[in-house]
Every structure is written in structure tokens, then in C-alpha cells.
Design a protein around this motif. Sequence first.
Motif, short mmCIF file in Angstrom:
data_model
loop_
_atom_site.label_atom_id
_atom_site.label_comp_id
_atom_site.label_asym_id
_atom_site.label_seq_id
_atom_site.Cartn_x
_atom_site.Cartn_y
_atom_site.Cartn_z
N CYS A 1 0.85 -1.20 0.00
CA CYS A 1 0.00 0.00 0.00
C CYS A 1 0.89 1.25 0.00
O CYS A 1 1.84 1.33 0.79
N LEU A 2 0.55 2.19 -0.88
CA LEU A 2 1.32 3.42 -1.02
C LEU A 2 0.36 4.59 -1.25
O LEU A 2 -0.79 4.38 -1.65
N GLY B 1 7.58 3.94 -6.87
CA GLY B 1 8.20 2.79 -6.22
C GLY B 1 8.43 1.63 -7.16
O GLY B 1 9.46 0.95 -7.11
N ILE B 2 7.47 1.39 -8.05
CA ILE B 2 7.61 0.30 -9.02
C ILE B 2 8.84 0.50 -9.89
O ILE B 2 9.67 -0.40 -10.06
N PHE B 3 8.97 1.70 -10.47
CA PHE B 3 10.10 1.92 -11.38
C PHE B 3 11.42 1.98 -10.63
O PHE B 3 12.45 1.54 -11.15
N ARG B 4 11.40 2.47 -9.40
CA ARG B 4 12.62 2.46 -8.60
C ARG B 4 13.07 1.02 -8.34
O ARG B 4 14.27 0.74 -8.19
N THR B 5 12.13 0.10 -8.29
CA THR B 5 12.43 -1.31 -8.02
C THR B 5 12.90 -2.05 -9.27
O THR B 5 13.69 -2.99 -9.17
N LEU C 1 12.13 -0.42 0.07
CA LEU C 1 12.04 0.91 -0.53
C LEU C 1 10.86 1.67 0.06
O LEU C 1 10.98 2.85 0.42
N SER C 2 9.73 1.00 0.18
CA SER C 2 8.56 1.61 0.80
C SER C 2 8.86 2.02 2.23
O SER C 2 8.50 3.12 2.67
#
Length: 395
Positions: A97-98, A107-111, A263-264
Motif C-alpha cells: 500500500c502506497l 516505487g515500481i520503477f525504482r524497483t 524501498l517503501s
Amino acid sequence: MRYASVTDRLAHLGSAKWELHVRARAMAAAGREIIELTIGEPDVPTPQALIEAASAAMRAGRTGYSNGRGEPKTVAALAQRYSARRGRPVGADQVICLPGTQTALYGIFRTLVQAGDEVIVGDPMYATYEGLIAQTGATMVPVRLRPEDGFRLRAEDVAAAVTPRTRVLFLNTPHNPSGAVLRPSDIAALGEVARAHDLWIVSDEVYEELVFPGVTFASPMDQPDLADRTVIACSISKSHAAPGFRSGWVIGPTEFARRLLPLSETMLFGSQPFLADMMALAVSEPSPVAGGMAARFANRAAMIARGLEGVAGLRVHSPEAGMFTMVDIRATGLSGEQFALDLLDAQGVAVMPGESFGAGMAGWLRLSLTQDDARTTEAIRRIALHAQGLMGNAA
């Protein structure tokens, strides 16, 4: 003094794309009557039941720290929702959850990507996508979405854009700004390309519940053979008329979620529990407002098409979902930016220039469908009058 290179990469990819919207708001604050057709604000208030859920949670003391994955009740509700919709189990360990879809995509692209990688995305695209990719150091590879294809991404165009550096195919369905909805056959063909080149599929599905009557939503997550490479981002901002609550989520493979979690935790270490309780209620039931919004937006899109199609050479693309419609103004000889600025100054109608959404929308406008029917009708009249005046002057 020195600054991180990311600040240079993002220098012109933030609020600069919304300059016309900011200008229109300033004009309205100064007393000018403005019809605002720029952003996707829902046309109804947040449902009272959700307001009460958040209020009750605050009164009950749900104001402490949370955790990086999300409140257990909310995570469980999302896992149940996607298990039911996709027809196969989706576990709590696949959910993060974000705060809203924007943070989820960040967050997705950072991952998934970093400097040296490439991300394929349809052009036109939502205005923040370029920045979302640029912040990682990866390179955006735009693939043209054509009006004659209904602005639906074609697998053969994606295949032609793939290089050894490609890591992600970025989808948005229903699409902003065009309102196009990918068919299961489109997704299957795109999935074949993704499998052939071992690509991730990232799908922004924030308009999932705002498909127009007679249109069916489809997701790459629907197809079991794509599940191990698909990550979706969504929120209640549009579907539940709750953009200010910044309540969104990510669903992906377990290993992906495991890698996103630190990351979250580093970024946020949890959202507000009282908002999580509200979101748990929202995702556990069908939206009480999405169906009405979709019907009204479809009707207003039809109004705009009837009122502007062919006027002074204007062309209208009819959407299948979402909160926007697109108007091709190239016959006037102006760019979208020039037309939009002139329209704002001369007629008090604020629309988004197509150039904010990529090179593929140069010479177009994006109009929101969220003003009531009377104001939409008046906006149509003013836009038609402005276009006719431009063509008359040209003659």
C-alpha cells in the motif's frame, strides 16, 4: 554547491507541464470566470461512508505508526479483491500500500529499472510518466499511439522498439489522455512480446472502474501466463472520488513485493492507519459513485463530439473510459499550447495542451469531462467560437 543529477533530469518534468492549469487557477482567483477543463477531479464528493470510516478510525485512536506494507486489514481486503477479480489466489505478500498511484508507480520503477535500462511506453502518455522513468536514470522509449488504431498500443510497434536494454513495457489502460481501453487480444499480443524479450509489464489501472457503458476492462493480470511478470498500480482517487486521500496500492509477484518493501519502508514507513481503514472499506465493495461518473463522462464526451466535430476543421477522438476527451486542432495551424493559451485568454476556457502528454499529441487538446452538463455546453460553444474566429482570421 552541488546537487544530485536527478534534480536536473526532473527539472522540466514536474509542474512545468501544468503551467496552463496553474495560470487558469490564478485567473479565477483574481476574479475571472473560468470554465476549467484541465485536470481529472471527480464531479462528485467523496462518499460519506468513506468520510465516516476515516473519522471513526481517528476517533478510535487509529493515528499511530503503520508499517511499510500496509495495515493488515487493508492488505487482506486488496488480496481478496484481486483474487476474486482474477479468478486465482493473490496473497497478502503480493500487496504493497502506497499513497496514490503516482507514489506507487515511483516505487515500481525504482524497483525495476536503473541507469542504462529502457522503458517502452505509448505516446501520448500521462504527463508524469516521463518524470517517473527519468527519476531512475532509465531512458523512456516512446512508441506512437495512432488515432486510426483508437490509440491502442500495437504489439508490432512495441516489438520494433525493443533493444537489449529494454526492461519494462509500461501500459496504461484505460488510457489517459485518450480514454482507450486495451482488449484481451491486445494484451495477449503485447504479452507475447514481453515474454519473448523477458520484459516486465507495468500497468497503470487507475481508471479501471470508469469504463463507459458497453466497454469491458481487461488487465494483463487477468492472464495467468503473464502474472509472473506483471505489476499493477491503482488507487481510490478516481473510482471513489477521493483524490485528496492519496490511497493507492501495488500488486505484483511475491518476489517483486519483497524487493519493493524496503524501498517503501525507506520512503514512508507506512501510511496513516485511519486512511487505511477507509481504503479497506472502499476496496471491499463496488464503488457507489464510479458507475454514475462513467455514464456522465460518456454523455459529456458525446456532447463534445457533437458540438465540435468538423467545426473549423476540428476533429474529436471519442474515449471509451476515463475523465477526458481529445480534440485535434491542427487544422487551425496552431500548436496545442498556442491554441490553449489563446482560448484561455479570449474565452475563459482552460484546457490542457496536447504537448504536455508527449510528442504524439502535438496539435491536440485534452478536455476534462468533469464539469456539469451546462458548463460543458458553454465550453463547447466558446471553443467552437474561438476555432471559427481563428479560421476566419486565417482566411
